[in-house]
Enzyme design. Structure first.
Site, PDB file in Angstrom:
ATOM      1  CG  HIS A 109      -8.590   0.407  -2.466  1.00 48.44           C
ATOM      2  ND1 HIS A 109      -7.874  -0.708  -2.091  1.00 48.44           N
ATOM      3  CD2 HIS A 109      -9.165   0.875  -1.316  1.00 48.44           C
ATOM      4  CE1 HIS A 109      -8.012  -0.908  -0.791  1.00 48.44           C
ATOM      5  NE2 HIS A 109      -8.786   0.033  -0.299  1.00 48.44           N
TER       6      HIS A 109
ATOM      7  NE  ARG B  86      -3.795   0.703   2.199  1.00 49.66           N
ATOM      8  CZ  ARG B  86      -5.005   0.919   2.754  1.00 49.66           C
ATOM      9  NH1 ARG B  86      -5.139   1.786   3.746  1.00 49.66           N
ATOM     10  NH2 ARG B  86      -6.069   0.289   2.327  1.00 49.66           N
TER      11      ARG B  86
ATOM     12  CG  ASP C 237     -13.177   7.333  -0.798  1.00 47.97           C
ATOM     13  OD1 ASP C 237     -13.059   7.076   0.416  1.00 47.97           O
ATOM     14  OD2 ASP C 237     -12.213   7.319  -1.597  1.00 47.97           O
TER      15      ASP C 237
ATOM     16  NE  ARG D 177     -11.240  -4.500   1.197  1.00 52.06           N
ATOM     17  CZ  ARG D 177     -10.202  -3.697   1.467  1.00 52.06           C
ATOM     18  NH1 ARG D 177     -10.359  -2.673   2.268  1.00 52.06           N
ATOM     19  NH2 ARG D 177      -9.011  -3.902   0.920  1.00 52.06           N
TER      20      ARG D 177
ATOM     21  CD  GLN E  61     -13.152  -1.099  -0.063  1.00 49.97           C
ATOM     22  OE1 GLN E  61     -12.291  -1.059   0.800  1.00 49.97           O
ATOM     23  NE2 GLN E  61     -14.390  -1.495   0.201  1.00 49.97           N
TER      24      GLN E  61
ATOM     25  CB  CYS F 134     -14.005   1.994   0.717  1.00 51.42           C
ATOM     26  SG  CYS F 134     -13.359   3.677   0.800  1.00 51.42           S
TER      27      CYS F 134
HETATM   28  N1  NVA Z   1      -9.692   7.346  -1.087  1.00 50.59           N
HETATM   29  C1  NVA Z   1      -9.334   6.854   0.230  1.00 50.59           C
HETATM   30  C2  NVA Z   1      -9.670   5.399   0.328  1.00 50.59           C
HETATM   31  C3  NVA Z   1      -9.354   4.784   1.677  1.00 50.59           C
HETATM   32  C4  NVA Z   1      -9.676   3.331   1.756  1.00 50.59           C
HETATM   33  C5  NVA Z   1      -7.859   7.111   0.479  1.00 50.59           C
HETATM   34  O1  NVA Z   1      -7.051   6.854  -0.414  1.00 50.59           O
HETATM   35  O2  NVA Z   1      -7.522   7.610   1.562  1.00 50.59           O
HETATM   36  N1   CP Z   2     -11.210   0.484   2.957  1.00 51.52           N
HETATM   37  C1   CP Z   2      -9.918   0.394   3.340  1.00 51.52           C
HETATM   38  O1   CP Z   2      -9.017   0.185   2.535  1.00 51.52           O
HETATM   39  O2   CP Z   2      -9.729   0.538   4.663  1.00 51.52           O
HETATM   40  P1   CP Z   2      -8.317   0.641   5.410  1.00 51.52           P
HETATM   41  O3   CP Z   2      -7.687   1.961   4.982  1.00 51.52           O
HETATM   42  O4   CP Z   2      -8.656   0.592   6.861  1.00 51.52           O
HETATM   43  O5   CP Z   2      -7.458  -0.511   4.972  1.00 51.52           O
END
Ligand code: NVA
Ligand code: CP
Length: 333
Positions: A135, A108, A232, A319, A138, A274
């Site tokens: 993602h 990540r 989101d 998930r 997700q 998400c």
């Molecule tokens: N768009 C958000 C998704 C988190 C799961 C981020 O990248 O912070």
């Molecule tokens: N939805 C998601 O990716 O959550 P986290 O950031 O907690 O992994």
């Protein structure tokens, strides 16, 4: 011959065919049913996963770790300061080191190019646990969740993603929905909409699957008739703090409120996110943003988040099942 994604990496939706996507969804549903029946068969005993995360995570990390343990797999978590990668060791060198010790790597971080570079050099499958662009684990989860909650006998699932559509969730839900042949609506101000390259990729897939793709900046028109409304956060991890005020102004008409849910004209419409989500002042950042912006809850209001229409925790559970399906599909011999 049985269907196989063995040895592949999972870094973005467009690397997969509609049949691959169906295979992963069916496998996730099957693993979920096995687990619920207390009959899960570990297929990854003795294997090892390295999780290299440069950004915080609750769901993705825990889903990966639980999935590994339930499938008999060992796991090492390297947090944002836990490895040399990027600071004094290149991505390419780190990939070659971890590939000698682990059977798969989950990453990540900010850039899609990093996860692609890991996948190019590790010699083992690499899983994208979120980048700024995609993602995919997700969106696989979200498609499964929509299939589970879809009205019985509905010809085609219809959903809207509303908000900041040019980032990872907007991109991934568009592609994930296109692969699954859904009616996909992207609802956002024009300067926060999908890039032309991502639209082109989605349309190529839609031509094959029969998906329909609509982009609009009109919230009420965008959600009319849908089965699911997704949103989101307005400012994502890694984006500048200063953006909150600007986004709050730009996206004020794109909040998921009870009125927006009603605009679907579908009494069974469901809310999805998400997570994490800003829906009240009960977090440090939620309170800070309330003090600065005067908004209690941002992209979704508390009443919608806590309503019976909200299926966000079913979604969060999925998930686990979908990331487990990815691990099993890529690794189980
Ligand atoms: N768009 C958000 C998704 C988190 C799961 C981020 O990248 O912070
Ligand atoms: N939805 C998601 O990716 O959550 P986290 O950031 O907690 O992994």
């Amino acid at each position: 011959m049985s269907y196989s994604l063995l040895g592949r990496s999972f870094v973005k939706e467009i690397d997969f065919t509609p049949a691959d996507w169906r295979h992963l969804l069916a496998l996730a549903a099957d693993l979920k049913a096995q687990r619920r029946a207390g009959a899960e068969v570990p297929r990854l005993t003795g294997r090892q996963l390295a999780i290299v995360f440069e950004k915080a995570s609750t769901r993705t990390r825990c889903a990966l770790e639980s999935a590994c343990r339930e499938q008999g797999m060992g796991v090492t978590y390297l947090d944002p300061s836990g490895s040399h990668m990027g600071y004094k060791e290149t991505v390419r060198d780190t990939a070659r080191v971890l590939g000698r010790m682990y059977d798969a790597i989950a990453f990540r971080g900010a850039e899609q190019t990093t996860v692609e570079e890991l996948a190019a050099h590790a010699g083992v499958p690499v899983i994208n646990g979120l980048t700024a662009q995609w993602h995919p684990s997700q969106s696989l989860c979200d498609v499964l969740t929509m299939q589970e909650h879809a009205p019985r006998g509905s010809a085609r699932i219809s959903f809207a993603f509303i908000g900041d559509a040019r980032y990872n969730m907007g991109n991934s839900l568009l592609l994930g929905g296109a692969l699954a042949g859904m009616d996909v609506r992207i609802v956002s101000p024009q300067d926060l909409t999908t890039s032309p390259e991502v639209v082109a990729a989605a349309e190529r897939i839609a031509a094959e699957t029969g998906a329909t793709i609509t982009h609009t900046d009109d919230p009420a028109a965008g959600v009319r008739g849908v089965d699911f409304i997704h949103t989101d956060v307005w400012v994502s991890m890694g984006e500048a703090e200063e953006l909150w005020k600007q986004r709050a102004e730009k996206l004020a008409d794109y909040r998921v409120t009870a009125e927006l849910m009603a605009a679907a004209g579908n009494p069974r419409v469901k809310f999805m996110h998400c997570l994490p989500s800003f829906h009240n002042r009960d977090t440090a950042l939620g309170e800070k943003l309330y003090q600065e912006l005067g908004l209690e809850g941002l992209e979704v209001t508390e009443d919608v988040f806590e309503s019976p229409a909200s299926i966000v925790f079913d979604q969060a559970e999925n998930r686990l099942h979908t990331l487990k399906a990815v691990l099993v599909a890529l690794l189980a011999r």
